[in-house]
Design an enzyme around this catalytic site. Sequence first.
Site, mmCIF file in Angstrom:
data_model
loop_
_atom_site.group_PDB
_atom_site.id
_atom_site.type_symbol
_atom_site.label_atom_id
_atom_site.label_comp_id
_atom_site.label_asym_id
_atom_site.label_seq_id
_atom_site.Cartn_x
_atom_site.Cartn_y
_atom_site.Cartn_z
ATOM 1 C CD GLU A 5 -0.190 -15.003 28.303
ATOM 2 O OE1 GLU A 5 -1.283 -14.002 28.696
ATOM 3 O OE2 GLU A 5 0.737 -14.743 29.275
ATOM 4 C CG HIS A 15 -0.375 -15.918 34.118
ATOM 5 N ND1 HIS A 15 -1.067 -17.027 33.621
ATOM 6 C CD2 HIS A 15 -0.436 -14.654 33.829
ATOM 7 C CE1 HIS A 15 -1.225 -16.302 32.274
ATOM 8 N NE2 HIS A 15 -0.528 -15.125 32.716
#
Length: 315
Positions: free
Chosen positions: A160, A193
């Site tokens: 990420e 997310h």
Amino acid sequence: MAAPREDRLSAPWLSAESPCCLSLLSCFLLACAYVGSLYVWKSDLPRDHPAVIKRRFTSVLIVSALSPLFLATWEKATGIEPDTSLLSLMGFRLEGILTAAALPLLLTMVLFLGPLIQLSLDCPWDLFDGIKVVFDPRFWGVCMTDMRWLRNQVIAPLTEELVFRACMLPMLIPCTGLQPAIFACPLFFGIAHFHHIIEQLRFRQGTMISIFLSAAFQFSYTAVFGVYTAFIFIRTGHLIGPVLCHSFCNYIGFPAVCSALDHPQRMTLLLFYFVGVLLFLLLLHPMTEPALYGRDLPVCHLLDHSLGDSTGLCS
């Protein structure tokens, strides 16, 4: 400084506004590729099942390995040629790496001083027992075979931060400047997310309202955290600091303020919560002083004279 090629001026699709569109589009496609890679595997199992985690490891590692190609392609398409290497631009450099690994992590631990004290008070082990566990190879052997631990502490922080910080920030900075990029980049991270909603609805892990409220909270938390790690990435010029901070925050989780209020030693805990935040604000700039991490910050080479560095992030 960024040095656009002369042929950029003759291409109508690369006008003054076009690099910004291309930067945003590249970041959007990169975010879609990362999240989309999680769903290339068809499965009726929940996300925490070891088989699902292993498959997703494969796909996100492939996307992460290919993510520098997005940045390299963007450089060629825009004609922006910073006088530093691609790897250095992404935070892979040796100069100042020890301080880049230690100081941002220490700063983050200061911010979480309250939760750390809370954990120590509630932990059945004493300090000596905790040190013994940390240096016990069997403990790390168990961790390395735990798919959820590997995902939360290793793979997710590394991939990420590589995708959403190391590759996206260099694409945004020439368009927006440093400070706007710090706040724009985490939006891609936070929105990415939202894919958790799909699984929560699919496996009926709560009511519709609770699922969307949880997603909104997670977006807010991840966006704020993304601002912090983007700041660390720019100020240190290293990727290792954001990765370690990300791993640490995944381990600690969101501060359990409500349980602290009900804790038998709540006044002590609240004091440490307050002191931690205060010290963090006081130490934020001194502990991320660019001079501590090398002679030069690679991403600052992406600024042209018109954007400059009015925020002082490069110095």
